[in-house]
Design an enzyme around this catalytic site. Structure first.
Site, short mmCIF file in Angstrom:
data_model
loop_
_atom_site.label_atom_id
_atom_site.label_comp_id
_atom_site.label_asym_id
_atom_site.label_seq_id
_atom_site.Cartn_x
_atom_site.Cartn_y
_atom_site.Cartn_z
N LYS A 48 37.67 -32.14 37.84
CA LYS A 48 38.06 -33.27 36.99
C LYS A 48 36.88 -34.10 36.45
O LYS A 48 37.07 -35.22 35.97
CB LYS A 48 39.07 -34.20 37.68
CG LYS A 48 40.24 -33.52 38.33
CD LYS A 48 40.75 -32.31 37.60
CE LYS A 48 41.50 -32.64 36.33
NZ LYS A 48 41.86 -31.38 35.60
N HIS A 108 33.32 -24.81 41.03
CA HIS A 108 33.40 -26.12 41.67
C HIS A 108 32.89 -26.01 43.11
O HIS A 108 33.00 -26.99 43.88
CB HIS A 108 34.86 -26.60 41.74
CG HIS A 108 35.53 -26.82 40.42
ND1 HIS A 108 34.97 -27.56 39.40
CD2 HIS A 108 36.73 -26.40 39.94
CE1 HIS A 108 35.80 -27.58 38.36
NE2 HIS A 108 36.87 -26.89 38.67
N SER A 138 42.42 -38.67 37.95
CA SER A 138 42.62 -37.44 37.19
C SER A 138 43.06 -36.30 38.13
O SER A 138 43.95 -35.50 37.79
CB SER A 138 41.30 -37.07 36.49
OG SER A 138 41.45 -35.91 35.73
P1 A3P Z 1 41.65 -37.22 32.53
O1 A3P Z 1 42.64 -36.62 33.48
O2 A3P Z 1 41.06 -38.50 33.06
O3 A3P Z 1 42.19 -37.37 31.16
P2 A3P Z 1 38.05 -30.84 34.21
O4 A3P Z 1 37.89 -30.06 32.94
O5 A3P Z 1 36.82 -30.91 35.02
O6 A3P Z 1 39.26 -30.41 34.95
O7 A3P Z 1 38.29 -32.36 33.78
C1 A3P Z 1 39.46 -32.75 33.14
C2 A3P Z 1 39.26 -34.18 32.69
O8 A3P Z 1 38.33 -34.21 31.59
C3 A3P Z 1 40.55 -34.80 32.18
O9 A3P Z 1 40.42 -36.20 32.43
C4 A3P Z 1 40.45 -34.47 30.69
O10 A3P Z 1 41.29 -35.26 29.88
C5 A3P Z 1 38.98 -34.77 30.46
N1 A3P Z 1 38.45 -34.14 29.24
C6 A3P Z 1 38.60 -32.86 28.83
N2 A3P Z 1 38.02 -32.68 27.64
C7 A3P Z 1 37.49 -33.87 27.28
C8 A3P Z 1 36.76 -34.32 26.14
N3 A3P Z 1 36.48 -33.52 25.12
N4 A3P Z 1 36.37 -35.62 26.12
C9 A3P Z 1 36.65 -36.45 27.14
N5 A3P Z 1 37.35 -36.08 28.23
C10 A3P Z 1 37.75 -34.80 28.31
#
Ligand code: A3P
Length: 293
Positions: A48, A108, A138
């Site tokens: 996340k 991860h 998240s």
């Molecule tokens: P939120 O749940 O706070 O919205 P991962 O890819 O490591 O699983 O992380 C997912 C998190 O990154 C989610 O956060 C997602 O919305 C956010 N995320 C993904 N793409 C993004 C982008 N282009 N800009 C900002 N946040 C992004």
């Protein structure tokens, strides 16, 4: 490919003291045959932290900013998820076989579980860290929608588990610290989600330099535009909407949820925040990493 099985919310399984999604833990042995290559690029994050975001940025860089080329496959196929292992779906090791060099690989895993070959081959690593309060929120919503996790329970009980390192991949604190320490002896570009939000172009230029590539300024601007939250949320090749329902249920919570800094303020009570801050100060004592939240 293995037969699809009931994957609904099995308990986490511990490997070398690290709790993992059960099927990931069971498949971890297959990583013994993983051979890193010096031209691999490893994307490492605690879940996340913005893994999908940096993955799409790196693929766009590798494809010279050509969106058509990035549209060849969903993000989880373009960038192999090393330890991914869910019955009925190609594993990370399987998708890796189809990726031509130079490969983008994501993980991860904490260092205790990372295949040594990554270090031996001096594979460059792009690490992204995000402030732990937004990560916890998240992660809670991700647990709700990604049914390969155990039931998250209430937000309050999930937050307790997060602080106790009893969520998949264990302690956030240890993860961000150990990869930071590794960056002193190994080629690791250590980025922060909050910096990427504040000035994506500046951070993308850092990535370009780190991977030894350069692109015309208009191409960099094009990458900034197509890796924005709004673009990625509406891009079916980035938003995980093609993942089978028994793994991710976007009707519970979308994978691309909010993509902001400070969403924790809508979830933490004052008491939870005070308890978290006190626990954070203890666990991060002596560490010079600072997070904006
Ligand atoms: P939120 O749940 O706070 O919205 P991962 O890819 O490591 O699983 O992380 C997912 C998190 O990154 C989610 O956060 C997602 O919305 C956010 N995320 C993904 N793409 C993004 C982008 N282009 N800009 C900002 N946040 C992004």
């Amino acid at each position: 490919m293995k037969l699809a099985q009931d994957t609904s919310r099995p308990p986490l399984e511990y490997v070398k003291g690290v709790p993992l999604i059960k099927s990931f833990a069971e498949g971890l042995g297959s990583l013994e045959s993983f051979q890193a290559r010096p031209d691999d690029l490893l994307i490492s994050t605690y879940p996340k932290a913005g893994t999908t975001w940096i993955s799409h940025i790196l693929d766009m860089i590798y494809q010279g900013g050509d969106l058509e080329k990035c549209n060849r496959d969903p993000i989880f196929t373009r960038v192999s998820f090393l330890e991914f292992c869910v019955p009925g779906v190609p594993s990370g090791m399987e998708t890796l076989q189809d990726i031509p060099a130079p490969r983008l690989i994501k993980t991860h895993l904490p260092l205790a579980l990372l295949p040594q070959t990554v270090l031996e081959q001096k594979v460059k690593v792009v690490y992204v860290a995000r402030n732990p309060k937004d990560v916890a929120v998240s992660y809670y919503h991700f647990y709700r929608m990604a049914k390969i996790h155990p039931e998250p329970g209430t937000w309050d009980s999930f937050l307790e588990k997060f602080m106790a390192g009893e969520v998949s991949y264990g302690f956030w604190y240890q993860h961000v610290r150990e990869w930071w320490e590794l960056s002193h002896t190994h080629p690791v570009l250590y980025l922060f989600y909050e910096d990427m939000k504040e000035n994506p172009k500046r951070e993308i230029l850092k990535v370009l330099e780190f991977v030894g590539r350069s692109l015309p300024e208009e191409t960099v601007d094009h990458i900034v535009q197509h890796t924005s939250f709004e673009e990625m949320k509406n891009n079916s090749l980035c938003n995980y909407s093609s993942v089978p329902l028994h793994i991710m249920d976007h009707s519970i919570s979308p994978f691309m949820r909010k993509g902001i800094i400070g969403d924790w303020k809508t979830a933490f009570t004052v008491a939870q925040n005070e308890r978290f801050d006190a626990d954070y100060a203890e666990k991060m004592a002596g560490c010079n990493l600072t997070f904006h939240s």
